[in-house]
Motif scaffolding. Structure first.
Motif, short mmCIF file in Angstrom:
data_model
loop_
_atom_site.label_atom_id
_atom_site.label_comp_id
_atom_site.label_asym_id
_atom_site.label_seq_id
_atom_site.Cartn_x
_atom_site.Cartn_y
_atom_site.Cartn_z
N ALA A 1 2.29 -21.02 -11.76
CA ALA A 1 1.25 -20.09 -11.34
C ALA A 1 1.59 -19.50 -9.98
O ALA A 1 1.44 -18.29 -9.75
CB ALA A 1 -0.09 -20.81 -11.28
N ILE A 2 2.13 -20.35 -9.07
CA ILE A 2 2.49 -19.84 -7.74
C ILE A 2 3.61 -18.82 -7.85
O ILE A 2 3.59 -17.76 -7.23
CB ILE A 2 2.92 -21.02 -6.83
N TRP B 1 13.16 -21.13 -7.26
CA TRP B 1 12.34 -20.53 -6.21
C TRP B 1 13.07 -20.51 -4.88
O TRP B 1 13.05 -19.50 -4.16
CB TRP B 1 11.04 -21.33 -6.09
N LEU C 1 4.37 -16.92 -10.31
CA LEU C 1 4.00 -15.68 -10.99
C LEU C 1 3.00 -14.86 -10.19
O LEU C 1 2.75 -13.71 -10.51
CB LEU C 1 3.41 -15.99 -12.38
N THR C 2 2.40 -15.45 -9.13
CA THR C 2 1.46 -14.70 -8.32
C THR C 2 2.23 -14.06 -7.18
O THR C 2 2.92 -14.74 -6.43
CB THR C 2 0.39 -15.64 -7.74
N SER C 3 2.11 -12.74 -7.03
CA SER C 3 2.95 -12.08 -6.03
C SER C 3 2.40 -12.33 -4.64
O SER C 3 1.19 -12.33 -4.40
CB SER C 3 3.00 -10.58 -6.32
N LYS C 4 3.30 -12.55 -3.72
CA LYS C 4 3.02 -12.69 -2.28
C LYS C 4 2.11 -13.85 -1.94
O LYS C 4 1.51 -13.89 -0.86
CB LYS C 4 2.40 -11.40 -1.73
N ILE C 5 1.97 -14.83 -2.83
CA ILE C 5 1.06 -15.93 -2.52
C ILE C 5 1.67 -16.85 -1.47
O ILE C 5 0.96 -17.53 -0.73
CB ILE C 5 0.68 -16.70 -3.81
N ASP D 1 3.12 -15.86 1.13
CA ASP D 1 3.22 -15.09 2.37
C ASP D 1 2.56 -15.82 3.53
O ASP D 1 1.59 -16.55 3.34
CB ASP D 1 2.53 -13.73 2.17
#
Lengths: 165, 354
Positions: free
Chosen positions: A72-73, B163, A75-79, A81
């Motif tokens: 989930a992290i 990642w 695939l979530t953009s800019k999380i 950041d």
């Protein structure tokens, strides 16, 4: 003797990682700390002789849930950041609630008369867990599986695109 | 003298006990505590197992390269040592000596953590693998469950590698790989459940002991489960025809694109260790484990069967074309998972009728 030191080491390890989960600014690092904490707890289970709980802990929490969180992290953009806030606006309320929870937990731990057992740990084998799950507790087991099935179908309905168009 | 030697060759456990008791006597004569001896013994056993596995894996790498060369009408590595036997050793030394490159914008902590996690997960799974009667490091009641739960830890390492490299190829490769492993884990575990139902145990040594004679092997009693296991196992290993996570032509190298030197070699070793693990599980659960036809020690039979399965996996890899990602998911969810459930259902009916 060695088991005892290992147990203390794992406890400290799990506690430190748990602090890491909430303090790391980078959410991905927080998720890794969560994994370390879950593994530490799994290790405690193993030393206490609860092999089945250990295997399920690793299989379900680390192999399943943590992988899902990491996915989930990713695939979530800019999380991940740095500009994202760590705390929201409800600091006072959440502080109060966690303080009360902490107080209740400490009170419960202090008040409970723990019985100390001498000698080796009582090992509950997998066969007995299976029997209790499928003979005595079959109704709750089935209710939970129906609940999970409903959640699964719901997720698919929410996620799929409308094909008819 | 010769008969004694032969009997020890057949029964390695008594040989190990003999050596251990001898050393313990020396240890006691010096006047050191026994607890320390037990502790050191554990470390030595772990070290020996690690060394043996590394050698096996290096042999696997050589085998794969030679066999694939045969399939493609080439010669393969044949210069270093007898028939190129030492080629993996030379490669390992080369990799160790190489520079360890970390991309500038990589998440250093995550990039650093990924290879050890994958490596450890691959090697600790062998804790519950019986190589012969008594040749098992830790015979816990939940052998199979332990192995499957430990191998899922490798998934985490792959995600971290994807990642942490801060590279879109790595990220895509890592995500594909994990999506595939998580999907195929379900039929993999379900296929083994049929055998567990028949033997009433999760302990691997007991499952092996239930297959004493040739026709008791579970490959004959659970043929569908064996086929499902083999396909799902190949997919777990990210090998062709399921190698979409590291498809060279589209992703350069998948999750280990940004790794070099010793960290790359860790991924590489872990991959082949997992390959040997899949064949070792197949051997213990479906092919009778260490039970053979006499005239060879049990552990030799175990390795012979393992390498037969390994050969099958290599054969798959170099003769099948790569599958598309949607075909791969279709096969996993729409064919293998339902079939695995059908297998469990049929096994249940069989047990009920008996």
């Amino acid at each position: 003797m060695i088991d005892m030191y290992l147990l203390y080491f794992l406890m400290i390890f799990a506690a430190v990682s748990a602090v890491g989960v909430v303090t790391f600014r980078n959410i991905f690092h927080g998720a890794i700390c969560l994994g370390a904490m879950l593994l530490g707890i799994a290790g405690i289970y193993l030393i206490m002789g609860a092999e089945f709980v250990f295997a399920v802990q690793v299989l379900v929490y680390v192999g399943g849930i943590l992988t899902l969180i990491l996915f989930a992290i990713m695939l979530t953009s800019k999380i991940a950041d740095r500009s994202i806030l760590q705390a929201n606006e409800q600091k006072t309320v959440s502080f109060l609630i966690s303080a009360i929870t902490l107080f209740v937990l400490i009170y419960a731990i202090v008040k409970t008369p723990f019985t100390t057992v001498q000698g080796p740990f009582i090992v509950v084998d997998t066969a007995r867990i299976g029997k209790s799950l499928f003979l005595n507790n079959i109704l709750p087991f089935e209710v939970i599986s129906i609940l999970l099935l409903a959640a699964l179908v719901g997720a698919i309905v929410l996620a799929r695109k409308d094909i008819k168009k | 003298m010769i008969t004694v030697c032969v009997s020890y060759m057949f029964n390695l456990v008594s040989l190990f006990d003999l050596i251990s008791n001898l050393l313990l006597n020396v240890w006691m004569n010096i006047g050191l505590p026994v607890i320390l001896f037990e502790l050191i013994k554990k470390f030595v056993v772990a070290g020996v197992m690690f060394g043996l596995l590394s050698v096996t894996v290096m042999f696997l790498i050589w085998l794969e390269r030679r066999i694939c060369a045969r399939f493609q009408s080439r010669v393969g590595p044949n210069r270093v040592g007898f028939q190129g036997f030492l080629q993996p050793v030379a490669d390992a030394i080369k990799l160790l000596a190489k520079e360890n490159i970390v991309p500038q914008d990589a998440d250093r902590l995550v990039h650093f953590l990924a290879p050890p996690i994958v490596f450890t997960a691959a090697f600790t799974a062998y804790l519950c693998m019986p190589f012969g009667p008594g040749l098992i490091a830790l015979d816990i009641n939940l052998g199979i469950l332990y192995i499957f739960s430990i191998t899922t830890l490798g998934v985490m390492g792959i995600l971290l590698a994807g990642w942490g490299s801060n590279n879109k190829y790595s990220l895509l490769g890592g995500m594909r790989s994990v999506a595939q492993i998580v999907s195929y884990e379900i039929p993999l575990i379900l296929s083994v459940l049929g055998v567990v139902m028949l033997t009433n145990t999760l302990k691997i040594t007991e499952i092996v002991d239930a297959q004493k004679s040739f026709f008791d092997w579970f490959i004959f009693r659970q043929p569908l489960a064996f086929i499902i296991y083999l396909i799902a196992g190949t997919a777990e290993l990210n090998r062709t025809p399921f190698d979409i996570p590291e498809a060279e032509s589209e992703l350069t190298g998948g999750y280990h694109t940004e790794y070099s030197g010793i960290r790359f070699s860790m991924f590489f070793l872990a991959e082949f260790t997992n390959m040997f693990m899949v064949s070792a599980i197949a051997t213990s659960i479906f092919l009778g484990g260490w039970h053979g036809f006499g005239f060879l020690p049990p552990y030799v039979w175990f390795f012979v069967k393992c390498f037969a399965v390994v050969f099958l996996l290599i054969w798959f890899r170099w003769t099948f074309p790569r599958m598309r990602f949607d075909q791969l998911m279709d096969l996993g969810w729409k064919a293998l998972t339902p079939l695995a459930f059908v297998n469990i259902f049929l096994t249940g009916i069989m047990i009920f009728i008996k």
